[in-house]
Design a protein around this motif. Structure first.
Motif, PDB file in Angstrom:
ATOM      1  N   LEU A 208       0.866  -1.259  -0.074  1.00 14.75           N
ATOM      2  CA  LEU A 208      -0.001  -0.134  -0.064  1.00 14.75           C
ATOM      3  C   LEU A 208       0.797   1.378   0.035  1.00 14.75           C
ATOM      4  N   THR A 209       1.888   1.265   0.830  1.00 20.60           N
ATOM      5  CA  THR A 209       2.744   2.467   0.992  1.00 20.60           C
ATOM      6  C   THR A 209       3.455   2.546  -0.435  1.00 20.60           C
ATOM      7  N   LEU A 210       4.006   1.534  -1.163  1.00 16.97           N
ATOM      8  CA  LEU A 210       4.537   1.880  -2.291  1.00 16.97           C
ATOM      9  C   LEU A 210       3.478   2.392  -3.386  1.00 16.97           C
ATOM     10  N   THR A 211       2.342   1.927  -3.567  1.00 11.93           N
ATOM     11  CA  THR A 211       1.366   2.340  -4.309  1.00 11.93           C
ATOM     12  C   THR A 211       1.268   3.777  -4.134  1.00 11.93           C
ATOM     13  N   ILE A 212       0.824   4.456  -2.689  1.00 13.93           N
ATOM     14  CA  ILE A 212       0.708   5.624  -2.584  1.00 13.93           C
ATOM     15  C   ILE A 212       1.860   6.483  -3.054  1.00 13.93           C
ATOM     16  N   LEU A 213       3.074   6.162  -2.793  1.00 16.19           N
ATOM     17  CA  LEU A 213       4.124   6.637  -3.184  1.00 16.19           C
ATOM     18  C   LEU A 213       4.461   6.746  -4.792  1.00 16.19           C
ATOM     19  N   TYR A 214       3.878   5.921  -5.329  1.00 20.59           N
ATOM     20  CA  TYR A 214       4.162   5.824  -6.637  1.00 20.59           C
ATOM     21  C   TYR A 214       3.062   6.777  -7.236  1.00 20.59           C
ATOM     22  N   ILE A 215       1.774   6.916  -6.865  1.00 16.64           N
ATOM     23  CA  ILE A 215       0.905   7.824  -7.385  1.00 16.64           C
ATOM     24  C   ILE A 215       1.318   9.162  -6.983  1.00 16.64           C
ATOM     25  N   GLY A 216       2.062   9.458  -5.988  1.00  9.88           N
ATOM     26  CA  GLY A 216       2.696  10.903  -5.669  1.00  9.88           C
ATOM     27  C   GLY A 216       3.699  11.145  -6.710  1.00  9.88           C
ATOM     28  N   ILE A 217       4.528  10.056  -6.976  1.00  7.97           N
ATOM     29  CA  ILE A 217       5.411  10.353  -8.282  1.00  7.97           C
ATOM     30  C   ILE A 217       4.910  10.719  -9.438  1.00  7.97           C
ATOM     31  N   VAL A 218       3.877  10.105  -9.826  1.00  9.12           N
ATOM     32  CA  VAL A 218       3.069  10.435 -11.037  1.00  9.12           C
ATOM     33  C   VAL A 218       2.424  11.526 -11.263  1.00  9.12           C
ATOM     34  N   LEU A 219       1.700  12.017 -10.214  1.00 12.91           N
ATOM     35  CA  LEU A 219       1.066  13.157 -10.088  1.00 12.91           C
ATOM     36  C   LEU A 219       2.130  14.451  -9.954  1.00 12.91           C
ATOM     37  N   ILE A 220       3.054  14.496  -9.624  1.00 15.58           N
ATOM     38  CA  ILE A 220       4.031  15.545  -9.771  1.00 15.58           C
ATOM     39  C   ILE A 220       4.319  16.111 -11.337  1.00 15.58           C
ATOM     40  N   LEU A 221       3.991  15.075 -12.019  1.00 10.91           N
ATOM     41  CA  LEU A 221       4.030  15.767 -13.529  1.00 10.91           C
ATOM     42  C   LEU A 221       5.385  16.269 -14.005  1.00 10.91           C
ATOM     43  N   SER A 222       6.320  15.725 -13.338  1.00  8.20           N
ATOM     44  CA  SER A 222       7.892  16.314 -13.608  1.00  8.20           C
ATOM     45  C   SER A 222       8.531  15.089 -14.597  1.00  8.20           C
ATOM     46  N   ARG A 223       8.682  15.618 -16.033  1.00 11.21           N
ATOM     47  CA  ARG A 223       9.037  14.893 -16.991  1.00 11.21           C
ATOM     48  C   ARG A 223      10.485  14.165 -16.504  1.00 11.21           C
ATOM     49  N   GLN A 224      11.365  14.986 -15.820  1.00 11.17           N
ATOM     50  CA  GLN A 224      12.693  14.470 -15.473  1.00 11.17           C
ATOM     51  C   GLN A 224      12.288  13.425 -14.409  1.00 11.17           C
TER      52      GLN A 224
END
Length: 440
Positions: A208-224
């Motif tokens: 669950l923690t990995l999933t929450i963190l992954y969503i946070g990464i994607v939502l940043i919308l930083s291409r880099q």
């Protein structure tokens, strides 16, 4: 340990607390400034315990880099700008070393180490959840106060973030910087991936923690961040796991299916939502057929002209090419025209080259690459040695890789990520103790 925990929490949440203070109390005090005297106390503690460090090759490099940094980089920075910028330069480049040396003294057993990792992971969860709330607030106006806090902080001049980013549903995060926020959440993802079973008692909590963190990464919308994170994730798929069944290695052994799932979902989602404005914008930025100036074309132009760009610096200012121009503030004030054609996409690469000079540049990057290689060596030793928690060393290698990949764009260095960048240096100091214990 109070000093350690306080500095970690203030480094992570200091900017966010400043935004809350600015919004609710209308104050201009930057709460994260409190971290600076804490770093000073750390430095004093490191100097006081100098005799307790083993003078190995890594420590010798730290001494040599320290001499170079304090004899050349800081005086040049002070000469071209003002004294206050010297403090910023020190925090940017030297703080990870101080934190790592302080860790070496204070985190002297696994219990303390995993306690610190738990603080980082839970902070990453909070950061990710806040980014999710920001997007919900921007999209549906359910929590408008969150958007108002961000706009107030941006307009107060504390950050260079644009309000237009919010209009594109790009959350500022608790660090108010997409690169810094994404690097922090991404690093917490890797900590959870490799050490999650030492932090959580249940496998579902780790997943669950990995999933929450992954969503946070994607939502940043930083291409880099999105690009470098997925490149790192893909590389992890080809890394062998230990044949010994430890609590720390058990999840990593089974997690490759989870990684494949994430990569599959992200690829499918990218295709499905490719017609949306945000995704179309990202695609166009990397589309080589796009005739307009985009990230891909600028990045390739930087790489192809790298040699001529470096020659340009050398012929115009040989001394500064060798010893650097000091902190970026000096470049902005005195040398902006000199590097006008060089400062396009390879920001982090040119920052370290121009600010530290070719000597400092080579020392800086060779040191971190050495940390990654050294951690990788001990990880492989741990594949056949039950006495080593080799996932810890694998984490060090992956953090260095994730950091090096940031050279394609903005620097991840900051008061928050300096803690994460310090970890590979700290891991590099640990095998010395293990090795001596074996000899004894």
């Amino acid at each position: 340990m109070t000093l350690l925990y306080s500095s970690i929490l203030l480094s992570i949440f200091g900017i966010f607390l400043t935004s809350l203070s600015s919004f609710f109390l209308s104050t201009n005090f930057k709460i994260y400034f409190i971290v600076y005297p804490l770093y000073l106390f750390m430095s004093i503690h490191v100097i006081y315990n100098f005799q307790n460090y083993i003078i190995n090759n890594q420590f010798k490099f730290i001494i040599v880099f320290s001499l170079y940094f304090f004899l050349f980089t800081l005086p040049i920075t002070n000469y071209l700008t003002e004294s206050s910028v010297v403090l910023i330069a020190t925090i940017k480049y030297y703080t990870p070393i101080i934190i790592a040396l302080y860790f070496k003294v204070k985190i002297n057993n696994e219990l303390k180490f995993f306690r610190v990792m738990k603080i980082l992971v839970f902070s990453g969860i909070i950061s990710s959840l806040y980014s999710i709330l920001e997007v919900v607030s921007l999209a549906f106006s359910i929590f408008p106060i969150i958007t108002q806090i961000s706009i107030n902080y941006i307009n107060s001049g504390f950050t260079k973030v644009s309000v237009e980013m919010l209009e594109m549903l790009r959350p500022t995060g608790i660090l108010f910087n997409a690169t810094h926020n994404g690097f922090f959440i991404g690093s917490c993802f890797f900590i959870t991936l490799f050490l999650g079973n030492n932090i959580f008692n249940k496998k579902w909590a780790t997943t669950l923690t990995l999933t929450i963190l992954y969503i946070g990464i994607v939502l940043i919308l930083s291409r880099q961040i999105i690009a470098t994170f997925h490149i790192t994730l893909f590389i992890i798929l080809f890394i062998n796991h230990s044949k010994f069944i430890f609590k720390s290695t058990l999840f990593f052994k089974k997690s490759k299916k989870y990684i494949w799932l994430l990569l599959s979902i992200s690829s499918i989602s990218f295709i499905i939502f490719s017609n949306t404005d945000n995704i179309s914008f990202i695609i166009s930025e990397f589309d080589p057929d796009n005739t307009s100036i985009n990230t891909s074309s600028i990045l390739m132009d930087d790489i192809l002209n790298l040699n001529s760009a470096i020659e340009n610096i050398y012929f115009r200012s040989p001394f500064n090419f060798v010893f650097g121009f000091g902190y970026t503030g000096a470049i902005d004030r005195h040398s902006s025209t000199l590097f006008l054609d060089l400062w396009n996409e390879l920001h982090y690469f040119f920052e370290t080259l121009v600010e530290l000079g070719i000597i400092g540049f080579i020392m800086y990057w060779s040191f971190f690459i050495f940390q990654g290689v050294n951690c990788w060596r001990w990880y492989n030793i741990g594949l056949n040695d039950y006495r080593l928690n080799n996932n810890m060393f694998l984490l060090g290698t992956i953090l260095v890789l994730f950091m090096v990949l940031q050279n394609i764009h903005y620097s991840p260095l900051g008061i928050t990520n300096n803690i994460l960048i310090a970890l590979p240096i700290y891991f590099g100091l640990l095998p010395i103790t293990v090795k001596n214990n074996r000899r004894e």
